[in-house]
Design an enzyme around this catalytic site. Structure first.
Site, PDB file in Angstrom:
ATOM      1  N   CYS A 172      -5.680  -2.762   2.348  1.00  0.00           N
ATOM      2  CA  CYS A 172      -5.641  -2.711   3.808  1.00  0.00           C
ATOM      3  C   CYS A 172      -7.013  -3.012   4.403  1.00  0.00           C
ATOM      4  CB  CYS A 172      -5.077  -1.364   4.261  1.00  0.00           C
ATOM      5  SG  CYS A 172      -4.270  -1.423   5.895  1.00  0.00           S
ATOM      6  N   LYS A 209      -9.118   3.283  -3.007  1.00  0.00           N
ATOM      7  CA  LYS A 209      -9.584   2.829  -1.698  1.00  0.00           C
ATOM      8  C   LYS A 209     -10.917   3.492  -1.367  1.00  0.00           C
ATOM      9  CE  LYS A 209      -7.495   1.987   2.867  1.00  0.00           C
ATOM     10  NZ  LYS A 209      -6.302   2.280   3.691  1.00  0.00           N
ATOM     11  N   GLU A 218       0.838  -1.198   0.000  1.00  0.00           N
ATOM     12  CA  GLU A 218       0.000   0.000   0.000  1.00  0.00           C
ATOM     13  C   GLU A 218       0.879   1.257   0.000  1.00  0.00           C
ATOM     14  OE1 GLU A 218      -3.598   1.928   2.755  1.00  0.00           O
ATOM     15  OE2 GLU A 218      -2.370   0.292   3.548  1.00  0.00           O
TER      16      GLU A 218
END
Length: 307
Positions: A164, A130, A44
């Site tokens: 994540c 995200k 990430e």
């Protein structure tokens, strides 16, 4: 038997130095490909950096001038998508004839997004933004919408990505399972022991291979004029890794990797996908569409529309 060699890269990216981070990413992808990897996943925010331990001068109801300047530096370190950095990564993927998923911080207008970038033998293939930055990440990153949740056909299986803590979003996972993801890429900075359990759960629930790439970041990867809350000793570990590769039946094929940078490589038997879905297909024969349905809005949601 159809085999695919996959690699996850565990490394830290130098903060506020995108050229150095790009060079490191290119070198790591080459190193993974040299070990036979056909799919490579980087952590990430590898391009643009993950500012672990920064508060950007924020208190409820106030922001400091120093924090604004730190954000300026972070903003300037982000990358355009597409842009010069994605062009270089795309060229490398074409040269090596591989697929790569690379975590980055995208600059779009005056907003930053945490993204997973997809590359393949055809070049740049797309991005996933995200959907839900976690906790203080919302200070620095915007929210993605449903228009960037791609699956990419590698020719040997469908690639998808969850960044994540998106891996904790059950409806997002269901959406990706319904898209037929075979190889679940999880760029992350979560270095807790519980993360490893999450990756095994996703593999078992989705009956897919999971490739989780975490950063391993030291204080020495940050400039000397910033001061993370963890401390200023150069060898202070800011992000402790934990990268892993898991099979569709939850078997750990590689990792978790701790205590340093490295590359994990595993040979994936893609026949394991059908073997695992024999008794559980989360959006197929084990679903109950007569009881449960999920509506997914994949419409782009720009803040303004002309006309």
């Amino acid at each position: 038997m159809t085999l695919l060699t996959a690699a996850v890269v565990q490394a830290g990216s130098p903060l506020f130095d995108t050229p150095a981070a790009l060079t490191k990413a290119l070198d790591l992808i080459r190193a993974a490909a040299a070990r036979g990897a056909q799919v490579v996943v980087l952590p990430e925010a590898f391009l643009g950096g993950y500012p672990k331990g920064f508060d950007f001068g924020v208190r409820v109801g106030s922001r400091s001038p120093e924090g604004r300047d730190t954000f300026r530096r972070y903003f300037e370190s982000a990358v355009a998508v597409p842009g010069a950095e994605t062009d270089e990564l795309a060229s490398l993927a074409v040269e090596l004839n591989i697929h790569a998923v690379v975590g980055a911080v995208e600059r779009s207008g005056s907003t930053l997004y945490c993204v997973a970038l997809f590359f393949g033998p055809q070049g740049y293939l797309g991005k996933h933004r995200k959907l839900m930055p976690t906790a203080a990440e919302r200070l620095i990153w915007g929210l993605g919408d449903g228009s960037t949740m791609p699956v990419v056909d590698s020719g040997r299986g469908l690639l998808g990505a969850a960044i994540c803590w998106e891996n904790y979003m059950p409806l997002f996972r269901t959406t990706m399972y319904a898209k037929g993801v075979d190889i679940w890429c999880a760029p992350t900075v979560d270095d807790r022991e519980t993360w490893h359990m999450t990756m095994r759960h996703v593999a078992l629930e989705g009956r897919c291979f999971v490739l989780s790439a975490a950063q391993y970041l030291l204080r020495s990867d940050l400039p000397p004029d910033v001061h993370p809350v963890q401390g200023d000793a150069p060898d202070t570990v800011l992000i402790g890794g934990g990268s892993t590769i898991v099979s569709p039946l939850g078997e750990v094929l590689a990792g978790p990797l701790r205590d340093g940078e490295g590359i994990l490589v595993a040979e994936l038997d893609l026949g394991d996908i059908a073997r695992s879905r024999f008794d559980f297909d989360p959006t197929g024969h084990y679903a109950r569409p007569d009881l449960f349905t999920l509506h997914v809005d994949e419409t782009p949601r720009p803040p303004t529309r002309a006309g």
